[in-house]
Design a protein around this motif. Structure first.
Motif: not given
Length: 71
Positions: A12-17
């Protein structure tokens, strides 16, 4: 906090890519090697968390409670 919760937070924290790239890489590794243990662990851990959460509520439904001190 369970291990699967940490994975949910991390994705959830990581960038979507990045999250999408991680999931695609995991799917490719599983498809090529047939190694599904991470997914089975994740599903089992989520099921255990749900059981830990709901079990006390269902136990209270099946165990009749009587007030103490009544004759």
């Amino acid at each position: 906090m369970r291990g699967s919760d940490a994975i949910d937070i991390g994705l959830g924290i990581a960038p979507r890519s990045w999250a999408r790239g991680f999931m695609v890489a995991l799917l490719v590794v599983m498809a090529v090697t047939g190694w599904y243990d991470p997914v089975l662990w994740y599903v089992g851990d989520k099921a255990a968390a749900l059981t830990e959460t709901l079990l006390p509520a269902f136990e209270n439904l099946t165990t009749p409670t009587t007030p103490t001190g009544t004759p």
